[in-house]
Design a protein around this motif. Structure first.
Motif, PDB file in Angstrom:
ATOM      1  N   MET A 176      41.546  27.855 -10.589  1.00 40.37           N
ATOM      2  CA  MET A 176      41.990  28.063 -11.969  1.00 40.37           C
ATOM      3  C   MET A 176      41.881  26.776 -12.772  1.00 40.37           C
ATOM      4  O   MET A 176      41.523  26.801 -13.959  1.00 40.37           O
ATOM      5  CB  MET A 176      43.432  28.576 -11.985  1.00 40.37           C
ATOM      6  CG  MET A 176      43.875  29.111 -13.336  1.00 40.37           C
ATOM      7  SD  MET A 176      42.896  30.554 -13.830  1.00 40.37           S
ATOM      8  CE  MET A 176      43.810  31.092 -15.281  1.00 40.37           C
ATOM      9  N   GLN A 177      42.160  25.655 -12.158  1.00 41.38           N
ATOM     10  CA  GLN A 177      42.012  24.363 -12.835  1.00 41.38           C
ATOM     11  C   GLN A 177      40.567  24.172 -13.272  1.00 41.38           C
ATOM     12  O   GLN A 177      40.299  23.742 -14.403  1.00 41.38           O
ATOM     13  CB  GLN A 177      42.439  23.224 -11.899  1.00 41.38           C
ATOM     14  CG  GLN A 177      42.338  21.840 -12.524  1.00 41.38           C
ATOM     15  CD  GLN A 177      42.588  20.723 -11.513  1.00 41.38           C
ATOM     16  OE1 GLN A 177      42.550  20.946 -10.297  1.00 41.38           O
ATOM     17  NE2 GLN A 177      42.848  19.530 -11.997  1.00 41.38           N
ATOM     18  N   TYR A 178      39.635  24.493 -12.384  1.00 35.67           N
ATOM     19  CA  TYR A 178      38.216  24.393 -12.715  1.00 35.67           C
ATOM     20  C   TYR A 178      37.846  25.384 -13.821  1.00 35.67           C
ATOM     21  O   TYR A 178      37.145  25.037 -14.783  1.00 35.67           O
ATOM     22  CB  TYR A 178      37.376  24.659 -11.471  1.00 35.67           C
ATOM     23  CG  TYR A 178      35.894  24.712 -11.721  1.00 35.67           C
ATOM     24  CD1 TYR A 178      35.137  23.547 -11.817  1.00 35.67           C
ATOM     25  CD2 TYR A 178      35.245  25.935 -11.856  1.00 35.67           C
ATOM     26  CE1 TYR A 178      33.769  23.592 -12.049  1.00 35.67           C
ATOM     27  CE2 TYR A 178      33.880  25.992 -12.094  1.00 35.67           C
ATOM     28  CZ  TYR A 178      33.149  24.822 -12.187  1.00 35.67           C
ATOM     29  OH  TYR A 178      31.802  24.874 -12.430  1.00 35.67           O
ATOM     30  N   ALA A 179      38.313  26.622 -13.705  1.00 36.89           N
ATOM     31  CA  ALA A 179      37.968  27.662 -14.675  1.00 36.89           C
ATOM     32  C   ALA A 179      38.449  27.313 -16.076  1.00 36.89           C
ATOM     33  O   ALA A 179      37.757  27.579 -17.068  1.00 36.89           O
ATOM     34  CB  ALA A 179      38.559  29.001 -14.234  1.00 36.89           C
ATOM     35  N   MET A 180      39.612  26.696 -16.170  1.00 29.76           N
ATOM     36  CA  MET A 180      40.202  26.406 -17.476  1.00 29.76           C
ATOM     37  C   MET A 180      39.450  25.309 -18.221  1.00 29.76           C
ATOM     38  O   MET A 180      39.721  25.065 -19.400  1.00 29.76           O
ATOM     39  CB  MET A 180      41.673  26.048 -17.325  1.00 29.76           C
ATOM     40  CG  MET A 180      42.563  27.228 -16.936  1.00 29.76           C
ATOM     41  SD  MET A 180      42.646  28.516 -18.202  1.00 29.76           S
ATOM     42  CE  MET A 180      43.743  27.733 -19.389  1.00 29.76           C
ATOM     43  N   LYS A 181      38.505  24.656 -17.572  1.00 28.93           N
ATOM     44  CA  LYS A 181      37.674  23.675 -18.260  1.00 28.93           C
ATOM     45  C   LYS A 181      36.610  24.352 -19.116  1.00 28.93           C
ATOM     46  O   LYS A 181      36.002  23.715 -19.971  1.00 28.93           O
ATOM     47  CB  LYS A 181      37.015  22.733 -17.248  1.00 28.93           C
ATOM     48  CG  LYS A 181      37.996  21.870 -16.477  1.00 28.93           C
ATOM     49  CD  LYS A 181      37.282  21.026 -15.432  1.00 28.93           C
ATOM     50  CE  LYS A 181      38.280  20.194 -14.629  1.00 28.93           C
ATOM     51  NZ  LYS A 181      37.623  19.389 -13.556  1.00 28.93           N
ATOM     52  N   ASP A 182      36.387  25.645 -18.871  1.00 33.45           N
ATOM     53  CA  ASP A 182      35.385  26.406 -19.602  1.00 33.45           C
ATOM     54  C   ASP A 182      36.022  27.051 -20.827  1.00 33.45           C
ATOM     55  O   ASP A 182      36.977  27.823 -20.704  1.00 33.45           O
ATOM     56  CB  ASP A 182      34.783  27.476 -18.694  1.00 33.45           C
ATOM     57  CG  ASP A 182      33.622  28.207 -19.345  1.00 33.45           C
ATOM     58  OD1 ASP A 182      33.872  28.996 -20.273  1.00 33.45           O
ATOM     59  OD2 ASP A 182      32.472  27.998 -18.934  1.00 33.45           O
ATOM     60  N   GLU A 183      35.498  26.737 -22.004  1.00 30.36           N
ATOM     61  CA  GLU A 183      36.083  27.233 -23.252  1.00 30.36           C
ATOM     62  C   GLU A 183      36.076  28.752 -23.324  1.00 30.36           C
ATOM     63  O   GLU A 183      37.046  29.364 -23.782  1.00 30.36           O
ATOM     64  CB  GLU A 183      35.314  26.650 -24.439  1.00 30.36           C
ATOM     65  CG  GLU A 183      35.892  26.995 -25.794  1.00 30.36           C
ATOM     66  CD  GLU A 183      35.150  26.327 -26.942  1.00 30.36           C
ATOM     67  OE1 GLU A 183      35.388  26.713 -28.093  1.00 30.36           O
ATOM     68  OE2 GLU A 183      34.334  25.428 -26.668  1.00 30.36           O
ATOM     69  N   GLN A 184      34.998  29.392 -22.870  1.00 32.67           N
ATOM     70  CA  GLN A 184      34.927  30.847 -22.898  1.00 32.67           C
ATOM     71  C   GLN A 184      35.949  31.466 -21.965  1.00 32.67           C
ATOM     72  O   GLN A 184      36.599  32.464 -22.313  1.00 32.67           O
ATOM     73  CB  GLN A 184      33.516  31.307 -22.522  1.00 32.67           C
ATOM     74  CG  GLN A 184      32.456  30.986 -23.561  1.00 32.67           C
ATOM     75  CD  GLN A 184      31.070  31.379 -23.095  1.00 32.67           C
ATOM     76  OE1 GLN A 184      30.681  31.110 -21.953  1.00 32.67           O
ATOM     77  NE2 GLN A 184      30.312  32.011 -23.969  1.00 32.67           N
ATOM     78  N   PHE A 185      36.099  30.890 -20.779  1.00 32.60           N
ATOM     79  CA  PHE A 185      37.085  31.420 -19.838  1.00 32.60           C
ATOM     80  C   PHE A 185      38.486  31.314 -20.426  1.00 32.60           C
ATOM     81  O   PHE A 185      39.278  32.250 -20.336  1.00 32.60           O
ATOM     82  CB  PHE A 185      37.018  30.678 -18.500  1.00 32.60           C
ATOM     83  CG  PHE A 185      38.003  31.208 -17.487  1.00 32.60           C
ATOM     84  CD1 PHE A 185      37.640  32.215 -16.610  1.00 32.60           C
ATOM     85  CD2 PHE A 185      39.306  30.722 -17.430  1.00 32.60           C
ATOM     86  CE1 PHE A 185      38.547  32.721 -15.695  1.00 32.60           C
ATOM     87  CE2 PHE A 185      40.219  31.219 -16.521  1.00 32.60           C
ATOM     88  CZ  PHE A 185      39.842  32.226 -15.644  1.00 32.60           C
ATOM     89  N   ARG A 186      38.811  30.161 -21.016  1.00 35.32           N
ATOM     90  CA  ARG A 186      40.141  29.978 -21.599  1.00 35.32           C
ATOM     91  C   ARG A 186      40.421  31.037 -22.664  1.00 35.32           C
ATOM     92  O   ARG A 186      41.526  31.584 -22.733  1.00 35.32           O
ATOM     93  CB  ARG A 186      40.270  28.581 -22.225  1.00 35.32           C
ATOM     94  CG  ARG A 186      40.323  27.448 -21.241  1.00 35.32           C
ATOM     95  CD  ARG A 186      40.940  26.195 -21.865  1.00 35.32           C
ATOM     96  NE  ARG A 186      40.336  25.863 -23.138  1.00 35.32           N
ATOM     97  CZ  ARG A 186      39.264  25.096 -23.296  1.00 35.32           C
ATOM     98  NH1 ARG A 186      38.662  24.608 -22.212  1.00 35.32           N
ATOM     99  NH2 ARG A 186      38.787  24.814 -24.487  1.00 35.32           N
ATOM    100  N   ALA A 187      39.427  31.319 -23.497  1.00 32.47           N
ATOM    101  CA  ALA A 187      39.606  32.302 -24.562  1.00 32.47           C
ATOM    102  C   ALA A 187      39.831  33.698 -23.988  1.00 32.47           C
ATOM    103  O   ALA A 187      40.721  34.441 -24.447  1.00 32.47           O
ATOM    104  CB  ALA A 187      38.398  32.300 -25.486  1.00 32.47           C
ATOM    105  N   ILE A 188      39.043  34.065 -22.985  1.00 29.67           N
ATOM    106  CA  ILE A 188      39.189  35.391 -22.363  1.00 29.67           C
ATOM    107  C   ILE A 188      40.533  35.514 -21.673  1.00 29.67           C
ATOM    108  O   ILE A 188      41.243  36.508 -21.829  1.00 29.67           O
ATOM    109  CB  ILE A 188      38.039  35.640 -21.370  1.00 29.67           C
ATOM    110  CG1 ILE A 188      36.707  35.719 -22.113  1.00 29.67           C
ATOM    111  CG2 ILE A 188      38.279  36.917 -20.567  1.00 29.67           C
ATOM    112  CD1 ILE A 188      35.490  35.706 -21.209  1.00 29.67           C
ATOM    113  N   SER A 189      40.908  34.490 -20.922  1.00 30.10           N
ATOM    114  CA  SER A 189      42.164  34.513 -20.172  1.00 30.10           C
ATOM    115  C   SER A 189      43.379  34.613 -21.086  1.00 30.10           C
ATOM    116  O   SER A 189      44.413  35.173 -20.705  1.00 30.10           O
ATOM    117  CB  SER A 189      42.257  33.248 -19.302  1.00 30.10           C
ATOM    118  OG  SER A 189      43.408  33.241 -18.512  1.00 30.10           O
TER     119      SER A 189
END
Length: 378
Positions: A176-189
């Motif tokens: 999750m720490q890695y995923a949250m570095k991605d702007e698109q992932f943060r927006a979707i989440s």
């Protein structure tokens, strides 16, 4: 040139909040319903609280965090994905996709993360990985890359159809720490409700996020993913932010997971404060052996308790210059050392130090050619 070490003994004194005492940590652990749990700082990865953090466990639908990461990294969100018969036959939670229809990958990722569609997970895996088996290989390669040493992925959804499909609280926090570095992932989440066209019916899709911490229970929540199967029980990964502190919480087999996460967050926000140990830019307290100015390209931040702040020490280490060029060649830098922060003789943060030269001051032949081409095209 041999490495030169310059020690700058600084005691960083700050004002702050009350730390979690060991006794209180034991109380929290006793009150956490989860079999395994962890709370980490999103930026540094520091473990703030843990309970059996490395124990391999079934993880159910929080598997889909990995599925979403690979979809974003290896797919084009505007691509249309043809839904297969195998995707439609996926058991459990569903978006009710119809075989043969074509749906944008972006819609499938939103349905995956918000409504936990198992049919969406299969459709994504087949599209991105070529097959479920191929996608599983990609999942495990990514897990190895991220240091998820107590994890193995056998499917894109987390259903209990494989014995060898597991992870740990710590590994899922890393993911999750890695995923949250991605702007698109943060927006979707962080999305509470998503609406999109339904290519097979007259009615449109509208998906509301299953993450109740995000939608109603905890105002500081910024994202996450829920999970449940009969064998894994309740699993949950969430993120939260308060006054600049950004944390990640994971619970596996947690009968009271909403309350577990709120409890960990509240204790973490009370005990720790994310401190800027060094600002981005010129470092006035650090000087290279030749007397030149040195710079940090990014600020150094780390969560500390009030008592810990008094014991932090700073050290600068220098070595022979190593040239680095930015991605778009807008600047060339000389890495000349590292700035390190230690707490009780343990390194808590380390970042390169640079001497910097702008290319507009020392323009190379390639840059001159590109400048001439751009001028001609204009």
């Amino acid at each position: 040139m041999k490495a030169t070490i310059v020690r700058i003994v600084l005691c960083l004194l700050f004002f702050g909040v009350v730390a979690i005492s060991p006794a209180n940590a034991e109380t929290i652990e006793a009150e956490i319903s989860a079999e395994t749990a962890i709370l980490i700082d999103e930026e540094s990865g520091r473990i703030l609280f843990e309970k059996n953090k490395d124990q391999p466990m079934r993880i159910a639908s929080i598997t889909k965090i990995m599925t979403a990461v690979l979809a974003l990294e290896h797919g084009d969100l505007e691509e249309e994905v043809k839904v297969s018969e195998e995707a439609v036959r996926a058991e459990g939670s569903s978006l009710y996709l119809q075989a043969g229809t074509k749906i944008p990958l972006e819609d499938l990722v939103y349905g995956l993360m918000l409504r936990s569609g198992n049919d969406s997970a299969v459709a994504i895996a087949e599209h991105v990985g070529g097959s479920l088996e191929g996608f599983s290989i990609m999942m495990n390669e990514k897990a190895e890359q991220l240091g998820m040493n107590n994890s193995y992925f056998n499917n894109p959804h987390g259903l209990d159809d494989h014995e060898q499909h597991y992870s740990s609280a710590h590994d899922m926090a890393r993911l999750m720490q890695y995923a949250m570095k991605d702007e698109q992932f943060r927006a979707i989440s962080a999305t509470e409700t998503y609406k999109t066209d339904n290519p097979a019916e007259d009615w449109n899709y509208e998906w509301r996020n299953k993450n109740k911490l995000l939608t109603s229970l905890y105002s500081y929540t910024t994202g996450g993913k829920t999970g449940y199967t009969k064998r894994a029980k309740r699993t949950l990964v969430t993120t939260a932010e308060k006054e600049g502190d950004r944390f990640i919480a994971v619970t596996l087999n947690a009968p009271s997971d909403w309350n577990d996460h709120i409890r960990m967050y509240e204790e973490g926000f009370e005990a720790f404060d994310t401190i800027t140990l060094a600002e981005e830019g010129k470092q006035p307290l650090v000087q290279a052996p030749e007397g030149k100015d040195v710079y940090l390209h990014e600020a150094i931040r780390y969560p500390l308790t009030e008592e810990e702040r008094k014991r932090v020490r700073q050290a600068a280490t220098f070595h022979s210059p190593r040239e680095r060029r930015s991605e778009h060649e807008e600047r060339v830098t000389q890495e000349v050392g590292h700035l390190t922060f230690e707490l009780d003789d343990r390194t808590i943060a380390r970042s390169p130090l640079f001497e910097e030269k702008q290319l507009d001051q020392q323009e190379g032949w390639r840059d001159r050619i590109w400048r001439m081409i751009r001028s001609f095209m204009e």
